[in-house]
Design a protein around this motif. Structure first.
Motif, short mmCIF file in Angstrom:
data_model
loop_
_atom_site.label_atom_id
_atom_site.label_comp_id
_atom_site.label_asym_id
_atom_site.label_seq_id
_atom_site.Cartn_x
_atom_site.Cartn_y
_atom_site.Cartn_z
N ALA A 156 -15.57 53.17 31.07
CA ALA A 156 -14.69 52.24 30.34
C ALA A 156 -13.22 52.62 30.55
N LEU B 236 -17.30 45.17 28.94
CA LEU B 236 -18.17 46.35 29.00
C LEU B 236 -18.20 47.03 27.65
N GLY B 237 -19.03 48.06 27.52
CA GLY B 237 -19.10 48.80 26.27
C GLY B 237 -18.03 49.86 26.24
N SER B 238 -17.53 50.18 25.03
CA SER B 238 -16.56 51.29 24.93
C SER B 238 -17.26 52.58 25.34
N HIS C 47 -22.37 57.77 28.92
CA HIS C 47 -21.50 58.95 28.88
C HIS C 47 -20.52 58.91 27.72
N ASP D 103 -25.21 49.01 31.92
CA ASP D 103 -25.82 50.25 32.41
C ASP D 103 -27.21 50.45 31.80
N SER E 4 -27.96 50.98 28.81
CA SER E 4 -27.99 51.83 27.61
C SER E 4 -28.26 50.90 26.42
P1 AMP Z 1 -19.40 54.87 29.98
O1 AMP Z 1 -17.90 54.82 29.97
O2 AMP Z 1 -19.99 55.34 31.28
O3 AMP Z 1 -19.97 55.56 28.80
O4 AMP Z 1 -19.89 53.34 29.91
C1 AMP Z 1 -19.13 52.35 29.25
C2 AMP Z 1 -19.60 50.97 29.67
O5 AMP Z 1 -19.37 50.79 31.08
C3 AMP Z 1 -21.10 50.69 29.48
O6 AMP Z 1 -21.38 50.28 28.15
C4 AMP Z 1 -21.30 49.56 30.47
O7 AMP Z 1 -20.82 48.33 29.92
C5 AMP Z 1 -20.36 49.97 31.64
N1 AMP Z 1 -21.10 50.73 32.66
C6 AMP Z 1 -21.28 52.08 32.70
N2 AMP Z 1 -22.04 52.42 33.75
C7 AMP Z 1 -22.33 51.26 34.40
C8 AMP Z 1 -23.10 50.93 35.57
N3 AMP Z 1 -23.73 51.88 36.27
N4 AMP Z 1 -23.18 49.64 35.94
C9 AMP Z 1 -22.54 48.68 35.23
N5 AMP Z 1 -21.83 48.92 34.12
C10 AMP Z 1 -21.72 50.18 33.70
#
Ligand code: AMP
Length: 147
Positions: free
Chosen positions: A129, A113-115, A119, A11, A13
């Motif tokens: 995640a 992916l990231g934890s 968000h 994403d 980040s």
């Molecule tokens: P979140 O749960 O949205 O805080 O994001 C957790 C992880 O989900 C991120 O570190 C990315 O690895 C993956 N991720 C979140 N949004 C996206 C996106 N728009 N496209 C691809 N991977 C995403």
């Protein structure tokens, strides 16, 4: 058992680089195919029913969004020295759904992916995640992100 197709979901980040490096290491050790995916968080405008043809303006807009996403992936790939044979993909839609769907249709057997990403650092897992972990049909590695 070894993985054959590893997917990195980014994403952009600050943690994305760390997540990608973990995935690259795993794919090397498993001699697996590696794919990189970014989802442009996008909902078609309200009233856009299946039986209506998309207007040209909407199509141009979507093409532009994909183009921007692809350019960002290219910049990211150069920054982390991504293996040249890694396929880059951009999808439009809800990130958690698109990640799960991509994995299902492309034969991915490990999603990395990231934890957390953009968000929910305050929670145990971010919303993307959490949802991917709940719905994916394959293994999911949520790389621990602490800050
Ligand atoms: P979140 O749960 O949205 O805080 O994001 C957790 C992880 O989900 C991120 O570190 C990315 O690895 C993956 N991720 C979140 N949004 C996206 C996106 N728009 N496209 C691809 N991977 C995403």
């Amino acid at each position: 058992m070894s993985y054959r197709h590893v997917l990195i979901a980014v994403d952009f980040s600050s943690a994305s680089e760390h997540v990608a490096r973990r995935a690259i290491g795993i794919s090397r050790r498993n001699s697996a195919v590696l794919s990189l995916l970014h989802v442009v968080d996008y909902l078609p405008p309200l009233g856009f029913a299946d039986d209506l043809l998309p207007t040209p303006a909407l199509l141009v807009n979507e093409k532009e969004l994909i183009g921007h996403g692809m350019a960002s992936l290219e910049t990211f790939a150069r920054k982390i020295d991504l293996p040249a044979d890694t396929a880059r993909h951009v999808r439009l839609g809800a990130p958690h759904q698109e990640i799960v769907e991509f994995a299902r249709t492309q034969g991915v057997d490990l999603i990395v992916l990231g934890s957390h990403g953009r968000h929910g650092l305050g929670r145990l897992l971010g919303s993307t995640a959490n949802s991917v972990l709940n719905h994916a049909a394959c293994d999911v590695l949520a790389v621990r992100i602490t800050a």
